[in-house]
Design a protein around this motif. Structure first.
Motif, PDB file in Angstrom:
ATOM      1  N   SER A  69       2.684 -12.233   7.569  1.00  0.00           N
ATOM      2  CA  SER A  69       1.562 -11.439   8.058  1.00  0.00           C
ATOM      3  C   SER A  69       1.444 -11.622   9.561  1.00  0.00           C
ATOM      4  O   SER A  69       1.378 -12.757  10.057  1.00  0.00           O
ATOM      5  N   GLU A 112      -6.378  -4.787  11.966  1.00  0.00           N
ATOM      6  CA  GLU A 112      -5.071  -4.270  11.553  1.00  0.00           C
ATOM      7  C   GLU A 112      -4.023  -5.383  11.518  1.00  0.00           C
ATOM      8  O   GLU A 112      -4.063  -6.334  12.312  1.00  0.00           O
ATOM      9  N   TRP A 142       0.394  -6.224  10.302  1.00  0.00           N
ATOM     10  CA  TRP A 142       1.703  -5.823   9.795  1.00  0.00           C
ATOM     11  C   TRP A 142       2.178  -6.859   8.789  1.00  0.00           C
ATOM     12  O   TRP A 142       2.097  -8.052   9.040  1.00  0.00           O
ATOM     13  N   VAL A 146       5.008  -3.017   6.442  1.00  0.00           N
ATOM     14  CA  VAL A 146       3.856  -2.260   5.952  1.00  0.00           C
ATOM     15  C   VAL A 146       2.651  -2.573   6.831  1.00  0.00           C
ATOM     16  O   VAL A 146       2.288  -3.745   7.001  1.00  0.00           O
ATOM     17  N   TRP A 147       2.049  -1.515   7.374  1.00  0.00           N
ATOM     18  CA  TRP A 147       0.814  -1.662   8.157  1.00  0.00           C
ATOM     19  C   TRP A 147      -0.359  -1.623   7.199  1.00  0.00           C
ATOM     20  O   TRP A 147      -0.392  -0.806   6.262  1.00  0.00           O
ATOM     21  N   VAL A 148      -1.337  -2.542   7.394  1.00  0.00           N
ATOM     22  CA  VAL A 148      -2.547  -2.519   6.563  1.00  0.00           C
ATOM     23  C   VAL A 148      -3.771  -2.648   7.455  1.00  0.00           C
ATOM     24  O   VAL A 148      -3.705  -3.211   8.554  1.00  0.00           O
ATOM     25  N   VAL A 170      -8.545  -4.902   1.948  1.00  0.00           N
ATOM     26  CA  VAL A 170      -7.567  -3.962   2.495  1.00  0.00           C
ATOM     27  C   VAL A 170      -7.957  -2.563   2.049  1.00  0.00           C
ATOM     28  O   VAL A 170      -8.044  -2.279   0.840  1.00  0.00           O
ATOM     29  N   GLN A 219      -6.564   0.445   3.768  1.00  0.00           N
ATOM     30  CA  GLN A 219      -5.504   1.416   4.024  1.00  0.00           C
ATOM     31  C   GLN A 219      -4.168   0.696   4.202  1.00  0.00           C
ATOM     32  O   GLN A 219      -4.118  -0.476   4.577  1.00  0.00           O
ATOM     33  N   TYR A 220      -3.092   1.430   3.941  1.00  0.00           N
ATOM     34  CA  TYR A 220      -1.748   0.896   4.174  1.00  0.00           C
ATOM     35  C   TYR A 220      -0.836   2.034   4.575  1.00  0.00           C
ATOM     36  O   TYR A 220      -1.084   3.215   4.281  1.00  0.00           O
ATOM     37  N   ARG A 221       0.249   1.666   5.248  1.00  0.00           N
ATOM     38  CA  ARG A 221       1.256   2.657   5.638  1.00  0.00           C
ATOM     39  C   ARG A 221       2.594   1.963   5.791  1.00  0.00           C
ATOM     40  O   ARG A 221       2.733   1.037   6.600  1.00  0.00           O
ATOM     41  N   PRO A 268      -1.384   6.900   7.052  1.00  0.00           N
ATOM     42  CA  PRO A 268      -1.739   5.870   6.072  1.00  0.00           C
ATOM     43  C   PRO A 268      -2.281   6.455   4.778  1.00  0.00           C
ATOM     44  O   PRO A 268      -2.753   7.586   4.728  1.00  0.00           O
ATOM     45  N   LEU A 301      -0.509  -3.612  -4.128  1.00  0.00           N
ATOM     46  CA  LEU A 301       0.423  -2.863  -3.284  1.00  0.00           C
ATOM     47  C   LEU A 301       1.829  -3.342  -3.590  1.00  0.00           C
ATOM     48  O   LEU A 301       2.200  -4.468  -3.282  1.00  0.00           O
TER      49      LEU A 301
END
Length: 552
Positions: free
Chosen positions: A467, A502, A504, A517-519, A526, A528-530, A537, A546
């Motif tokens: 993280s 935010e 990663w 993965v970005w959260v 958490v 949102q994620y992308r 996202p 996830l």
């Protein structure tokens, strides 16, 4: 004798001819017998040809093919390839040469040597003739000779020596002799040395002139009797020789010199009273920042201890003591010097943290260059205190427990702390004894995230999950875990204590493509994620896992 009797006699010449033929035959037999014996000796082959390798200025390592029936070996060497005027070696370090390898020591520097070997059986008979000469092995120097050899302190039975360090030198050989004793040698690893004699229990002669020099020498390496063993090897020329005369004082030097109570600008020195110390005498304590005692300062005392004050901070001093009379005339040998190092001045960084149990938190103190310089346990009441040099620092309150609290940097602007170092406040310790109080920090529980890491639909273990902060352009590591995070489910991960903002998440395993993965964390979960390959996202519901798919 009547006329009918006939006598037959050989002429003298014929008889002599037969005698000569008989002697020739006997001689021929003798020649054959002798020749057979000579041929038998000639059948003995030359000994095995040794391989020779010079290791330095005075040692050559030899090896050869073992000789059948040999109980031991004899080696000889010469500086001539024709082996003229050879030197024979039957023992090394007082023992027979029983292996097909050895080291020949005591050679002269920068000369080419040639070697031969013969086997000897258990009865002591040579099995070979001399021959099969090795290729030449030239001894050599690897280092320059030490310079600056000097005697810093001359006592009656020992002397303190020092010289300039030779870069990369593995050690040194000190050579010393007087008009009575032949040259002696003693090894030392560093360039400061107290010469007592062959060892520390030996003594030099009192009131005697000595000649001393030093060379670079490699210590023995490996186990004696094995092929990898090498003995002492001289690796430089001797230094320029110095001459000195040991002292003739009746009182020995004060003994057991010790250094205690080392502080930034002072140290305490103590010693034992020597036999012969009388009323009216005193002790002269000398100290210098040089092992040669150049520029030494001194203080006279009557007690067997003194505190030296006014010293420079974080500095090495060399201290020695001797007996003098009321007029300051030296009456004893000087003691061997003792090293006294003053302390680095220290200050304090302290603070408090609330939220989790204090035993689950550690305060980490970093300098402005990002180097960890101190850490302190947090007490049950949440307080901590770390000793540091004067300077500027940041403090990270790092949570080590399992209840999902965040780790935060102390900040004067945010009571709960901040998640990245660049946002943390700097606290200055101005001088020795000064204290900087960091802002109080209240740690809160952060978000937790879990899921499965899969490959081709199956859970994948051995994946590292890191993280990293994404609040700023800095990517500071927050936590690291590895699948499986529990012992029941393959590929399962869980990460706790993610602070607001935010982040990663990076999934890595050797042989697989990395996944990032970005959260986003809001309200301690958490939301949102992308995945890095996605343009926008996706929302993550409360309690939703996830899952991540990896590929090769």
């Amino acid at each position: 004798m009547n006329d009918d009797t006939t006598m037959t006699t050989s002429p003298p010449t014929a008889r002599m001819s037969r005698i000569r033929r008989a002697w020739v035959a006997l001689a021929a037999v003798a020649v054959l017998i002798t020749g057979a014996s000579m041929a038998g000796d000639a059948l003995a082959a030359a000994g095995p040809k040794p391989t020779a390798k010079a290791l330095g200025a005075d040692v050559v390592k030899l090896s050869w093919t073992a000789r059948s029936g040999a109980a031991k070996y004899t080696v000889r060497y010469s500086t001539s390839s024709k082996m003229s005027s050879p030197t024979t070696v039957t023992k090394v370090d007082g023992k027979d040469i029983t292996t097909a390898f050895t080291n020949v020591s005591g050679l002269s520097a920068e000369k080419t040597y040639y070697f031969q070997v013969i086997g000897v059986n258990a009865a002591g008979k040579n099995l070979d003739t001399w021959g099969n000469t090795s290729s030449g092995a030239k001894t050599f120097y690897s280092y320059t000779a030490p310079t600056g050899l000097a005697a810093a302190n001359i006592a009656s039975t020992w002397v303190e020596l020092s010289w300039q360090n030779v870069s990369g030198a593995p050690g040194y050989r000190v050579r010393y002799y007087n008009r009575t004793d032949k040259a002696q040698f003693v090894w030392n690893q560093v360039e400061n040395f107290t010469l007592h004699g062959k060892n520390d229990s030996d003594k030099l002669r009192k009131n005697t002139q000595y000649w001393i020099s030093v060379a670079v020498q490699q210590p023995p390496i490996g186990t004696p009797g094995t092929s990898g063993y090498t003995p002492l090897v001289t690796m430089s020329k001797l230094s320029k020789e110095i001459t000195l005369t040991t002292s003739n004082y009746d009182i020995v030097a004060p003994g057991d010199l010790t250094v205690t109570q080392q502080k930034p600008t002072s140290v305490r020195v103590g010693w034992d009273k020597p036999s012969g110390f009388e009323s009216g005498m005193k002790y002269r304590v000398q100290y210098s920042t040089s092992s040669s005692m150049s520029g030494a300062k001194s203080v006279d005392v009557t007690d067997t201890n003194v505190t030296l004050t006014g010293l420079a901070e974080n500095t090495t001093y060399y201290v020695r003591v001797m007996v003098v009379d009321a007029e300051g005339v030296q009456k004893s040998d000087r003691s061997a010097f003792q090293i006294a190092k003053t302390r680095v001045p220290r200050g304090t960084v302290k603070g408090t943290v609330t939220g989790p149990n204090g035993r689950d938190v550690v305060a980490l103190v970093y300098n402005t260059g990002g180097e960890l310089v101190a850490e302190a346990d947090v007490a049950s009441n949440g307080s901590y205190s770390a000793s540091v040099r004067p300077g500027s620092y940041k403090v990270l309150l790092s949570y080590l427990g399992d209840d999902g609290y965040t780790s935060m940097w102390a900040s004067s602007s945010t009571a709960g702390g901040v998640p990245v170092s660049s946002q943390g406040s700097t606290y200055k310790v101005g001088s020795a004894g000064a204290t900087a109080t960091a802002s109080s920090v209240k740690l809160a529980k952060g978000a937790s995230l879990s899921g499965l890491v899969r490959y081709n639909g199956a859970g994948l273990n051995g994946v590292y999950l890191t993280s990293l902060t994404a609040h700023t352009s800095a990517r500071e590591t927050e936590a690291v875990t590895q699948t499986p995070s529990d012992s029941t489910t393959a590929g399962r991960y869980i990460i706790k204590g993610l602070p607001e903002g935010e982040h990663w998440l990076r999934f890595t395993r050797a042989g697989y493509k990395n996944v990032s993965v970005w959260v986003k964390v809001a309200g301690a979960r958490v939301t949102q994620y992308r995945v890095s390959t996605q343009a926008s996202p996706s929302n993550l519901a409360a309690g939703q896992t996830l899952n991540v798919n990896m590929s090769k």
